[in-house]
Write a protein that holds these residues in place. Structure first.
Motif, PDB file in Angstrom:
ATOM      1  N   TYR A 171       0.837  -1.203   0.000  1.00 50.94           N
ATOM      2  CA  TYR A 171       0.000   0.000   0.000  1.00 50.94           C
ATOM      3  C   TYR A 171       0.868   1.248   0.000  1.00 50.94           C
ATOM      4  O   TYR A 171       2.069   1.200   0.244  1.00 50.94           O
ATOM      5  CB  TYR A 171      -0.933   0.023   1.218  1.00 50.94           C
ATOM      6  CG  TYR A 171      -0.267   0.495   2.495  1.00 50.94           C
ATOM      7  CD1 TYR A 171      -0.441   1.797   2.953  1.00 50.94           C
ATOM      8  CD2 TYR A 171       0.548  -0.350   3.242  1.00 50.94           C
ATOM      9  CE1 TYR A 171       0.176   2.239   4.119  1.00 50.94           C
ATOM     10  CE2 TYR A 171       1.163   0.080   4.404  1.00 50.94           C
ATOM     11  CZ  TYR A 171       0.974   1.371   4.843  1.00 50.94           C
ATOM     12  OH  TYR A 171       1.589   1.812   5.984  1.00 50.94           O
ATOM     13  N   PHE A 172       0.209   2.374  -0.274  1.00 55.60           N
ATOM     14  CA  PHE A 172       0.789   3.682  -0.023  1.00 55.60           C
ATOM     15  C   PHE A 172      -0.323   4.600   0.456  1.00 55.60           C
ATOM     16  O   PHE A 172      -1.511   4.282   0.308  1.00 55.60           O
ATOM     17  CB  PHE A 172       1.529   4.252  -1.249  1.00 55.60           C
ATOM     18  CG  PHE A 172       0.657   4.586  -2.420  1.00 55.60           C
ATOM     19  CD1 PHE A 172       0.021   5.816  -2.519  1.00 55.60           C
ATOM     20  CD2 PHE A 172       0.480   3.672  -3.445  1.00 55.60           C
ATOM     21  CE1 PHE A 172      -0.781   6.119  -3.612  1.00 55.60           C
ATOM     22  CE2 PHE A 172      -0.313   3.968  -4.545  1.00 55.60           C
ATOM     23  CZ  PHE A 172      -0.948   5.203  -4.621  1.00 55.60           C
ATOM     24  N   ASP A 173       0.070   5.704   1.084  1.00 52.37           N
ATOM     25  CA  ASP A 173      -0.891   6.686   1.583  1.00 52.37           C
ATOM     26  C   ASP A 173      -1.229   7.676   0.487  1.00 52.37           C
ATOM     27  O   ASP A 173      -0.346   8.138  -0.233  1.00 52.37           O
ATOM     28  CB  ASP A 173      -0.299   7.461   2.768  1.00 52.37           C
ATOM     29  CG  ASP A 173       0.033   6.564   3.948  1.00 52.37           C
ATOM     30  OD1 ASP A 173      -0.867   5.868   4.431  1.00 52.37           O
ATOM     31  OD2 ASP A 173       1.211   6.575   4.370  1.00 52.37           O
ATOM     32  N   ASP A 174      -2.499   8.013   0.375  1.00 44.94           N
ATOM     33  CA  ASP A 174      -2.959   9.066  -0.524  1.00 44.94           C
ATOM     34  C   ASP A 174      -3.868   9.964   0.302  1.00 44.94           C
ATOM     35  O   ASP A 174      -5.072   9.725   0.377  1.00 44.94           O
ATOM     36  CB  ASP A 174      -3.699   8.468  -1.722  1.00 44.94           C
ATOM     37  CG  ASP A 174      -4.120   9.531  -2.732  1.00 44.94           C
ATOM     38  OD1 ASP A 174      -3.261  10.352  -3.121  1.00 44.94           O
ATOM     39  OD2 ASP A 174      -5.303   9.542  -3.125  1.00 44.94           O
ATOM     40  N   GLY A 175      -3.255  10.942   0.962  1.00 46.20           N
ATOM     41  CA  GLY A 175      -4.015  11.747   1.915  1.00 46.20           C
ATOM     42  C   GLY A 175      -4.457  10.829   3.043  1.00 46.20           C
ATOM     43  O   GLY A 175      -3.659  10.031   3.545  1.00 46.20           O
ATOM     44  N   PRO A 176      -5.732  10.874   3.425  1.00 51.81           N
ATOM     45  CA  PRO A 176      -6.199  10.001   4.506  1.00 51.81           C
ATOM     46  C   PRO A 176      -6.461   8.558   4.049  1.00 51.81           C
ATOM     47  O   PRO A 176      -6.679   7.681   4.871  1.00 51.81           O
ATOM     48  CB  PRO A 176      -7.506  10.659   4.948  1.00 51.81           C
ATOM     49  CG  PRO A 176      -8.000  11.345   3.709  1.00 51.81           C
ATOM     50  CD  PRO A 176      -6.761  11.809   2.977  1.00 51.81           C
ATOM     51  N   ASN A 177      -6.433   8.336   2.746  1.00 53.35           N
ATOM     52  CA  ASN A 177      -6.745   7.019   2.188  1.00 53.35           C
ATOM     53  C   ASN A 177      -5.500   6.140   2.073  1.00 53.35           C
ATOM     54  O   ASN A 177      -4.384   6.633   1.952  1.00 53.35           O
ATOM     55  CB  ASN A 177      -7.382   7.156   0.808  1.00 53.35           C
ATOM     56  CG  ASN A 177      -8.675   7.937   0.852  1.00 53.35           C
ATOM     57  OD1 ASN A 177      -9.418   7.886   1.825  1.00 53.35           O
ATOM     58  ND2 ASN A 177      -8.937   8.687  -0.198  1.00 53.35           N
ATOM     59  N   LEU A 178      -5.733   4.835   2.052  1.00 54.15           N
ATOM     60  CA  LEU A 178      -4.699   3.848   1.768  1.00 54.15           C
ATOM     61  C   LEU A 178      -5.023   3.269   0.395  1.00 54.15           C
ATOM     62  O   LEU A 178      -6.198   3.040   0.081  1.00 54.15           O
ATOM     63  CB  LEU A 178      -4.706   2.745   2.829  1.00 54.15           C
ATOM     64  CG  LEU A 178      -4.587   3.223   4.269  1.00 54.15           C
ATOM     65  CD1 LEU A 178      -4.834   2.075   5.239  1.00 54.15           C
ATOM     66  CD2 LEU A 178      -3.237   3.854   4.506  1.00 54.15           C
ATOM     67  N   VAL A 179      -4.004   3.037  -0.417  1.00 53.46           N
ATOM     68  CA  VAL A 179      -4.219   2.554  -1.779  1.00 53.46           C
ATOM     69  C   VAL A 179      -3.440   1.272  -1.972  1.00 53.46           C
ATOM     70  O   VAL A 179      -2.271   1.165  -1.582  1.00 53.46           O
ATOM     71  CB  VAL A 179      -3.760   3.611  -2.812  1.00 53.46           C
ATOM     72  CG1 VAL A 179      -3.969   3.107  -4.230  1.00 53.46           C
ATOM     73  CG2 VAL A 179      -4.497   4.922  -2.592  1.00 53.46           C
TER      74      VAL A 179
END
Length: 164
Positions: free
Chosen positions: A73-81
């Motif tokens: 995963y990586f962080d995209d703002g408050p989201n996890l992708v």
């Protein structure tokens, strides 16, 4: 195409995927390492060039039982992708099928953090932007697009949004 079929990559050589038995064994060892270490090993935070590793808890679409997978995963703002790639095998991973049936899930993050999330598939320009983040990471031995070409279907990009 078969998962061990080679694709040419101009920068890094042909895309190669280890045999399926090797991939599934590595997954089992990874989960065992996490379990035996009491969660001290097996997860990591993402950096600008390397994806992180988190534990994803879903509910089995048929069994109703909790299922756990360790995914990149990586962080995209408050989201996890993350990507629903199944070790570059052709069928979708079971955890993604579970999330399609019930998008409510939870994740364990490095450092002991636990988060409730709701999953959705990124589409269009958002998918392209998030795919490009994975593409720029140096964690792959071959070009991400060449690896994705080994599959007969597009690899879904999954957004896990925090859910109170």
């Amino acid at each position: 195409m078969a998962p061990d079929t080679e694709q040419k990559s101009p920068d890094r050589g042909p895309a190669r995927v280890p045999p399926r038995w090797f991939i599934t064994t590595a997954w089992r060892v990874h989960r065992a390492l996490y379990r035996v270490s009491g969660g001290r090993f097996g997860l990591r935070r993402p950096t600008a060039t390397v994806f992180g590793m988190m534990r994803l808890h879903t509910i089995g679409r048929r069994s109703g039982a909790e299922r756990i997978a360790i995914v990149a995963y990586f962080d995209d703002g408050p989201n996890l992708v993350t990507m629903a790639m199944n070790g570059w095998g052709d069928p979708p991973p079971a955890w993604w099928l579970n999330l399609q049936a019930n998008p409510m899930a939870s994740v364990d993050l490095p450092g002991g953090a636990h988060r409730q999330v709701i999953a959705r598939e990124a589409k269009g320009a958002e998918r392209d932007r998030l795919w490009d983040v994975f593409r720029r990471m140096d964690s792959y031995d071959a070009d991400l697009d060449d690896l994705a070409a080994l599959r007969s279907r597009e690899t879904p990009v999954i957004v896990l949004r925090p859910h109170p």
